[in-house]
Design a protein around this motif. Structure first.
Motif, PDB file in Angstrom:
ATOM      1  N   LEU A   1       0.844  -1.196   0.000  1.00 45.37           N
ATOM      2  CA  LEU A   1       0.000   0.000   0.000  1.00 45.37           C
ATOM      3  C   LEU A   1       0.885   1.254   0.000  1.00 45.37           C
ATOM      4  O   LEU A   1       1.921   1.286   0.659  1.00 45.37           O
ATOM      5  N   ALA A   2       0.440   2.303  -0.693  1.00 47.37           N
ATOM      6  CA  ALA A   2       1.145   3.591  -0.627  1.00 47.37           C
ATOM      7  C   ALA A   2       0.778   4.284   0.683  1.00 47.37           C
ATOM      8  O   ALA A   2      -0.395   4.430   1.012  1.00 47.37           O
ATOM      9  N   GLY A   3       1.801   4.672   1.449  1.00 49.71           N
ATOM     10  CA  GLY A   3       1.562   5.368   2.713  1.00 49.71           C
ATOM     11  C   GLY A   3       1.691   6.865   2.543  1.00 49.71           C
ATOM     12  O   GLY A   3       1.642   7.371   1.412  1.00 49.71           O
ATOM     13  N   ASN A   4       1.850   7.589   3.613  1.00 46.16           N
ATOM     14  CA  ASN A   4       1.942   9.043   3.464  1.00 46.16           C
ATOM     15  C   ASN A   4       3.372   9.503   3.160  1.00 46.16           C
ATOM     16  O   ASN A   4       3.566  10.622   2.689  1.00 46.16           O
ATOM     17  N   HIS A   5       4.366   8.635   3.393  1.00 50.88           N
ATOM     18  CA  HIS A   5       5.723   8.986   2.967  1.00 50.88           C
ATOM     19  C   HIS A   5       5.961   8.590   1.512  1.00 50.88           C
ATOM     20  O   HIS A   5       6.606   9.324   0.779  1.00 50.88           O
ATOM     21  N   ASP A   6       5.421   7.442   1.135  1.00 50.02           N
ATOM     22  CA  ASP A   6       5.563   6.997  -0.263  1.00 50.02           C
ATOM     23  C   ASP A   6       4.199   7.099  -0.963  1.00 50.02           C
ATOM     24  O   ASP A   6       3.730   6.177  -1.597  1.00 50.02           O
ATOM     25  N   TYR A   7       3.598   8.268  -0.833  1.00 46.20           N
ATOM     26  CA  TYR A   7       2.241   8.479  -1.347  1.00 46.20           C
ATOM     27  C   TYR A   7       2.189   8.458  -2.869  1.00 46.20           C
ATOM     28  O   TYR A   7       3.207   8.595  -3.545  1.00 46.20           O
ATOM     29  N   HIS A   8       0.982   8.294  -3.383  1.00 45.70           N
ATOM     30  CA  HIS A   8       0.779   8.324  -4.832  1.00 45.70           C
ATOM     31  C   HIS A   8      -0.283   9.368  -5.126  1.00 45.70           C
ATOM     32  O   HIS A   8      -1.460   9.166  -4.820  1.00 45.70           O
ATOM     33  N   GLU A   9       0.133  10.477  -5.701  1.00 46.86           N
ATOM     34  CA  GLU A   9      -0.772  11.601  -5.928  1.00 46.86           C
ATOM     35  C   GLU A   9      -1.619  11.403  -7.180  1.00 46.86           C
ATOM     36  O   GLU A   9      -2.435  12.259  -7.526  1.00 46.86           O
ATOM     37  N   GLY A  10      -1.454  10.270  -7.856  1.00 44.34           N
ATOM     38  CA  GLY A  10      -2.196  10.041  -9.096  1.00 44.34           C
ATOM     39  C   GLY A  10      -1.321  10.422 -10.271  1.00 44.34           C
ATOM     40  O   GLY A  10      -0.286  11.075 -10.104  1.00 44.34           O
TER      41      GLY A  10
ATOM     42  N   ASP B   1       1.369  10.035 -13.329  1.00 44.63           N
ATOM     43  CA  ASP B   1       2.639   9.318 -13.431  1.00 44.63           C
ATOM     44  C   ASP B   1       3.533   9.689 -12.262  1.00 44.63           C
ATOM     45  O   ASP B   1       4.032  10.793 -12.170  1.00 44.63           O
ATOM     46  N   ASN B   2       3.709   8.742 -11.370  1.00 45.27           N
ATOM     47  CA  ASN B   2       4.540   8.944 -10.197  1.00 45.27           C
ATOM     48  C   ASN B   2       5.752   8.038 -10.362  1.00 45.27           C
ATOM     49  O   ASN B   2       5.620   6.836 -10.552  1.00 45.27           O
ATOM     50  N   LYS B   3       6.938   8.661 -10.316  1.00 41.39           N
ATOM     51  CA  LYS B   3       8.179   7.932 -10.629  1.00 41.39           C
ATOM     52  C   LYS B   3       8.388   6.725  -9.718  1.00 41.39           C
ATOM     53  O   LYS B   3       8.689   5.628 -10.187  1.00 41.39           O
ATOM     54  N   LEU B   4       8.214   6.947  -8.418  1.00 40.13           N
ATOM     55  CA  LEU B   4       8.444   5.857  -7.461  1.00 40.13           C
ATOM     56  C   LEU B   4       7.590   4.642  -7.795  1.00 40.13           C
ATOM     57  O   LEU B   4       8.089   3.513  -7.891  1.00 40.13           O
ATOM     58  N   TRP B   5       6.297   4.892  -7.972  1.00 37.75           N
ATOM     59  CA  TRP B   5       5.397   3.760  -8.190  1.00 37.75           C
ATOM     60  C   TRP B   5       5.523   3.196  -9.601  1.00 37.75           C
ATOM     61  O   TRP B   5       5.244   2.020  -9.826  1.00 37.75           O
ATOM     62  N   ARG B   6       5.958   4.004 -10.563  1.00 36.85           N
ATOM     63  CA  ARG B   6       6.218   3.463 -11.910  1.00 36.85           C
ATOM     64  C   ARG B   6       7.400   2.501 -11.836  1.00 36.85           C
ATOM     65  O   ARG B   6       7.354   1.382 -12.337  1.00 36.85           O
ATOM     66  N   TRP B   7       8.481   2.956 -11.177  1.00 32.60           N
ATOM     67  CA  TRP B   7       9.656   2.079 -11.020  1.00 32.60           C
ATOM     68  C   TRP B   7       9.268   0.802 -10.281  1.00 32.60           C
ATOM     69  O   TRP B   7       9.717  -0.289 -10.602  1.00 32.60           O
TER      70      TRP B   7
ATOM     71  N   GLU C   1      -3.519   2.860  -5.760  1.00 28.41           N
ATOM     72  CA  GLU C   1      -4.807   3.478  -6.081  1.00 28.41           C
ATOM     73  C   GLU C   1      -5.888   2.783  -5.244  1.00 28.41           C
ATOM     74  O   GLU C   1      -5.806   1.583  -5.024  1.00 28.41           O
ATOM     75  N   PRO C   2      -6.909   3.536  -4.804  1.00 33.64           N
ATOM     76  CA  PRO C   2      -7.943   2.893  -4.004  1.00 33.64           C
ATOM     77  C   PRO C   2      -8.699   1.840  -4.802  1.00 33.64           C
ATOM     78  O   PRO C   2      -8.914   2.013  -6.000  1.00 33.64           O
ATOM     79  N   GLY C   3      -9.082   0.764  -4.129  1.00 34.93           N
ATOM     80  CA  GLY C   3      -9.855  -0.271  -4.819  1.00 34.93           C
ATOM     81  C   GLY C   3      -9.813  -1.589  -4.079  1.00 34.93           C
ATOM     82  O   GLY C   3      -9.110  -1.740  -3.095  1.00 34.93           O
ATOM     83  N   THR C   4     -10.624  -2.535  -4.595  1.00 38.75           N
ATOM     84  CA  THR C   4     -10.722  -3.848  -3.963  1.00 38.75           C
ATOM     85  C   THR C   4      -9.995  -4.884  -4.812  1.00 38.75           C
ATOM     86  O   THR C   4     -10.136  -4.894  -6.027  1.00 38.75           O
TER      87      THR C   4
END
Ligand SMILES: [Mn+2]
Length: 374
Positions: free
Chosen positions: A86-95, A97-103, A118-121
């Motif tokens: 899960l993305a936390g508040n330090h490694d957040y995902h603002e929506g 293209d986010n470099k961290l989460w793309r890598w 991203e939120p979801g089930t």
């Protein structure tokens, strides 16, 4: 059949530990990875179905790509169904293209590691247990409102284990006076209608060991200490959950380093010996010791203390020491401060001779010196 989950969070890979010298900093950086490796190994030994990382796997968005890849390669050694990150508040995902989460996604491709940024089930079925994970990642470093509201509105299939994943403060558990960390109340968590929540953010584990039944939420705490503020050895939760609400949980210790701060007042040789004994009880090779020493010692005692500290230093992974120790008042010290015949000279001598009140001369000196400064 129960669902077996190993739940970690707040691993904070990429903390720079910049204030430490080279060799020590390396060890601290490596420990973030080593503790994660131990977690994956334990999850495999215990045949976990899932390894859940509930936010702040990384210390910040701007971690080097190599660090992201190394982290994913460790998680990918998991033998179970899936690693959920899960993305936390330090490694957040603002929506977007986010470099961290793309890598992260690129490195995780084809592996059992899944980014939940991203939120979801996400739905799984393993060993005849059906489980739905409802992921509520952080879109920013700070947020006044929690991100879990949508889970309450979901239709919950019966016979399915529903688990919420979120990151933020829980009211009453952590301090969030300014409401900056997606603060959730117990009522918010309960209203979601899931079996339990696997949370991250607070660096101390919850619920208390010995809690029975299905807790409303689990918080694993940081997986290995990162500063003197962390007084526990680093933890993760081992969970065995059923859709009928039965639950077994066990707090695991996952860290290998300790930060220890000792704040002591030293007044005599006995105090120095006691401090020495206290230090000797610590696991020196794996301890970063911070000594904050005050009090009042004779010159010879102070020399003895310095010698002891010098001898301790090589044994500890790191030893820092703040000395704020005054000199013991004796005839020589009085003569150096106040000439014979002056009122302070006579007064201090008289107090020093009063064996029944050993502290009085020092107290008087402090008053006299404060008057002199005024
Ligand atoms: Mn956090």
């Amino acid at each position: 059949m129960s669902l077996r989950i190993l739940h970690t969070a707040d691993n904070h890979i990429g903390i720079p530990f910049a204030r430490y010298p080279d060799g020590v900093r390396e060890r601290l950086l490596e420990e973030r990875f080593a503790a994660l490796e131990r977690i994956v190994a334990t999850a495999n030994e215990r045949r976990a179905h899932f390894l859940v990382v509930a936010g702040d796997l990384f210390d910040k968005q701007a971690v080097p790509k190599a660090m992201v890849e190394r982290t994913v390669s460790i998680l990918a050694r998991f033998d179970g169904e899936q690693v959920l990150v899960l993305a936390g508040n330090h490694d957040y995902h603002e929506g977007g293209d986010n470099k961290l989460w793309r890598w992260f996604r690129e490195a995780a491709e084809g592996s059992c590691v899944l980014a939940l940024s991203e939120p979801g089930t996400t739905r799984f079925s393993c060993d005849e247990v059906e489980v739905h994970f409802h992921a509520c990642p952080c879109p920013s470093k700070h947020g006044e409102e929690h991100r879990i509201g949508w889970v309450a509105d979901l239709e919950k299939t019966a016979g399915v284990l529903h688990i919420g994943l979120a990151h933020g403060n829980v009211e009453g558990l952590g301090l969030d006076a300014e409401q900056r960390y997606f603060n959730m109340t117990e009522q918010d968590l309960r209203a979601a209608g899931v079996h339990t929540w696997l949370l991250g953010h607070i660096h101390v584990p919850a619920p208390a060991v010995g809690t029975v039944g299905m807790p409303l939420f689990f918080m694993p705490g940081i997986h290995s200490p990162d500063s003197v503020k962390c007084s526990h050895p680093g933890h993760a939760w081992w969970l065995e959950l059923d859709a009928d609400g039965s639950c077994r949980h066990e707090l695991l210790s996952t860290g290998a380093l300790r930060f220890v701060r000792l704040k002591r007042e030293l007044l005599d040789a006995g105090g120095i010996a006691a401090l020495g004994a206290e230090c000797a009880r610590l696991d020196a090779a794996n301890t970063l010791l911070d000594l904050q020493l005050g009090g009042r010692l004779k010159e010879v005692e102070l020399a003895e203390l310095r010698q002891r500290l010098d001898a301790l230093k090589p044994a500890f992974l790191h030893l820092s020491c703040e000395l704020d120790i005054a000199a013991v008042l004796d005839a020589t010290a009085i003569a150096a401060k106040f000439p014979e015949g002056t009122l302070p000279h006579e007064l201090l001598h008289a107090l020093l001779d009063d064996a029944a009140h050993p502290g009085d001369a020092h107290d008087a000196l402090e008053i006299i010196e404060s008057l002199q400064r005024a």
